[in-house]
Write a protein that holds these residues in place. Structure first.
Motif, PDB file in Angstrom:
ATOM      1  N   TYR A  27       0.819  -1.205   0.000  1.00  0.00           N
ATOM      2  CA  TYR A  27       0.000   0.000   0.000  1.00  0.00           C
ATOM      3  C   TYR A  27       0.853   1.255   0.000  1.00  0.00           C
ATOM      4  N   VAL A  28       1.959   1.239   0.728  1.00  0.00           N
ATOM      5  CA  VAL A  28       2.853   2.388   0.807  1.00  0.00           C
ATOM      6  C   VAL A  28       4.191   1.983   0.213  1.00  0.00           C
ATOM      7  N   SER A  29       4.705   2.825  -0.662  1.00  0.00           N
ATOM      8  CA  SER A  29       5.973   2.531  -1.307  1.00  0.00           C
ATOM      9  C   SER A  29       7.102   2.554  -0.284  1.00  0.00           C
ATOM     10  N   ARG A  30       8.077   1.713  -0.465  1.00  0.00           N
ATOM     11  CA  ARG A  30       9.232   1.708   0.431  1.00  0.00           C
ATOM     12  C   ARG A  30      10.105   2.941   0.195  1.00  0.00           C
ATOM     13  N   ARG A  31       9.914   3.640  -0.924  1.00  0.00           N
ATOM     14  CA  ARG A  31      10.694   4.828  -1.238  1.00  0.00           C
ATOM     15  C   ARG A  31      10.072   6.101  -0.672  1.00  0.00           C
ATOM     16  N   THR A  32       9.006   5.976   0.088  1.00  0.00           N
ATOM     17  CA  THR A  32       8.363   7.139   0.666  1.00  0.00           C
ATOM     18  C   THR A  32       9.306   7.793   1.668  1.00  0.00           C
ATOM     19  N   GLY A  33       9.466   9.100   1.539  1.00  0.00           N
ATOM     20  CA  GLY A  33      10.370   9.821   2.431  1.00  0.00           C
ATOM     21  C   GLY A  33       9.808   9.933   3.832  1.00  0.00           C
ATOM     22  N   LYS A  34      10.702  10.042   4.808  1.00  0.00           N
ATOM     23  CA  LYS A  34      10.276  10.191   6.201  1.00  0.00           C
ATOM     24  C   LYS A  34      10.002  11.663   6.464  1.00  0.00           C
ATOM     25  N   PHE A  35       9.042  11.940   7.324  1.00  0.00           N
ATOM     26  CA  PHE A  35       8.728  13.307   7.689  1.00  0.00           C
ATOM     27  C   PHE A  35       8.512  13.383   9.183  1.00  0.00           C
ATOM     28  N   LYS A  36       8.698  14.568   9.723  1.00  0.00           N
ATOM     29  CA  LYS A  36       8.605  14.762  11.160  1.00  0.00           C
ATOM     30  C   LYS A  36       7.440  15.682  11.466  1.00  0.00           C
ATOM     31  N   VAL A  37       6.660  15.327  12.483  1.00  0.00           N
ATOM     32  CA  VAL A  37       5.536  16.140  12.932  1.00  0.00           C
ATOM     33  C   VAL A  37       5.886  16.678  14.303  1.00  0.00           C
ATOM     34  N   ASP A  38       5.766  17.994  14.457  1.00  0.00           N
ATOM     35  CA  ASP A  38       6.054  18.613  15.746  1.00  0.00           C
ATOM     36  C   ASP A  38       4.969  18.242  16.750  1.00  0.00           C
ATOM     37  N   PRO A  39       5.325  18.056  18.024  1.00  0.00           N
ATOM     38  CA  PRO A  39       4.310  17.727  19.039  1.00  0.00           C
ATOM     39  C   PRO A  39       3.358  18.903  19.235  1.00  0.00           C
ATOM     40  N   PRO A  40       2.127  18.635  19.622  1.00  0.00           N
ATOM     41  CA  PRO A  40       1.160  19.726  19.817  1.00  0.00           C
ATOM     42  C   PRO A  40       1.548  20.601  21.002  1.00  0.00           C
ATOM     43  N   THR A  41       1.222  21.873  20.892  1.00  0.00           N
ATOM     44  CA  THR A  41       1.497  22.825  21.966  1.00  0.00           C
ATOM     45  C   THR A  41       0.177  23.342  22.525  1.00  0.00           C
ATOM     46  N   SER A  42       0.274  24.105  23.607  1.00  0.00           N
ATOM     47  CA  SER A  42      -0.942  24.637  24.230  1.00  0.00           C
ATOM     48  C   SER A  42      -1.614  25.676  23.342  1.00  0.00           C
ATOM     49  N   ASN A  43      -0.874  26.304  22.433  1.00  0.00           N
ATOM     50  CA  ASN A  43      -1.456  27.300  21.532  1.00  0.00           C
ATOM     51  C   ASN A  43      -2.495  26.678  20.607  1.00  0.00           C
ATOM     52  N   LEU A  44      -2.315  25.425  20.272  1.00  0.00           N
ATOM     53  CA  LEU A  44      -3.279  24.762  19.379  1.00  0.00           C
ATOM     54  C   LEU A  44      -4.617  24.530  20.056  1.00  0.00           C
ATOM     55  N   PHE A  45      -4.619  24.393  21.390  1.00  0.00           N
ATOM     56  CA  PHE A  45      -5.831  24.060  22.119  1.00  0.00           C
ATOM     57  C   PHE A  45      -6.521  25.274  22.744  1.00  0.00           C
ATOM     58  N   SER A  46      -5.898  26.452  22.643  1.00  0.00           N
ATOM     59  CA  SER A  46      -6.522  27.632  23.217  1.00  0.00           C
ATOM     60  C   SER A  46      -7.647  28.114  22.310  1.00  0.00           C
ATOM     61  N   LYS A  47      -8.606  28.796  22.886  1.00  0.00           N
ATOM     62  CA  LYS A  47      -9.759  29.274  22.133  1.00  0.00           C
ATOM     63  C   LYS A  47      -9.344  30.397  21.197  1.00  0.00           C
ATOM     64  N   ALA A  48      -9.839  30.338  19.985  1.00  0.00           N
ATOM     65  CA  ALA A  48      -9.554  31.397  19.021  1.00  0.00           C
ATOM     66  C   ALA A  48     -10.434  32.589  19.339  1.00  0.00           C
ATOM     67  N   GLU A  49      -9.837  33.750  19.418  1.00  0.00           N
ATOM     68  CA  GLU A  49     -10.608  34.961  19.753  1.00  0.00           C
ATOM     69  C   GLU A  49     -10.832  35.808  18.537  1.00  0.00           C
TER      70      GLU A  49
END
Length: 88
Positions: A66-88
C-alpha cells in the motif's frame, strides 16, 4: 456515566458490565478454549482447537504494498498549548 444513561435509554435493566461489577460472573475475552480441564486439575490442549495461521509463499507475487518503500520520512512537531486555546 454516559454508557449507563445510554443503556437505560435503550431499555436495558442492567448497567455496563465491568471488572468491578458482577463479582461471580466471568466476562471472558472471546478467545475460546484450546483444550479441556482434567478431573485432577490439569489442562489438556487439543491441537485441533489451536489456531494456526497458514501464510502463502509470496516470492513471485504481483501485488504491491500500500505504501511505497521509497516514501520519504517526515517529522511532525508535538502539539502545543497554543493549538488548544480558544480562538478569539
Amino acid at each position: 456515566m454516559q454508557e449507563v444513561i445510554r443503556g437505560l435509554f435503550r431499555g436495558a435493566k442492567r448497567g455496563v458490565l465491568t471488572s468491578k461489577k458482577g463479582r461471580n460472573f466471568y466476562k471472558g475475552n472471546r478467545t475460546g478454549s484450546m483444550g479441556r480441564h482434567t478431573k485432577h486439575g490439569g489442562y489438556v490442549i487439543d491441537l485441533d482447537k489451536v489456531r494456526t495461521f497458514v501464510v502463502p509463499d509470496m516470492t513471485n507475487c504481483e501485488l504491491q504494498p500500500y505504501v511505497s518503500r521509497r516514501t520519504g520520512k517526515f517529522k511532525v512537531d508535538p502539539p502545543t498549548s497554543n493549538l488548544f486555546s480558544k480562538a478569539e
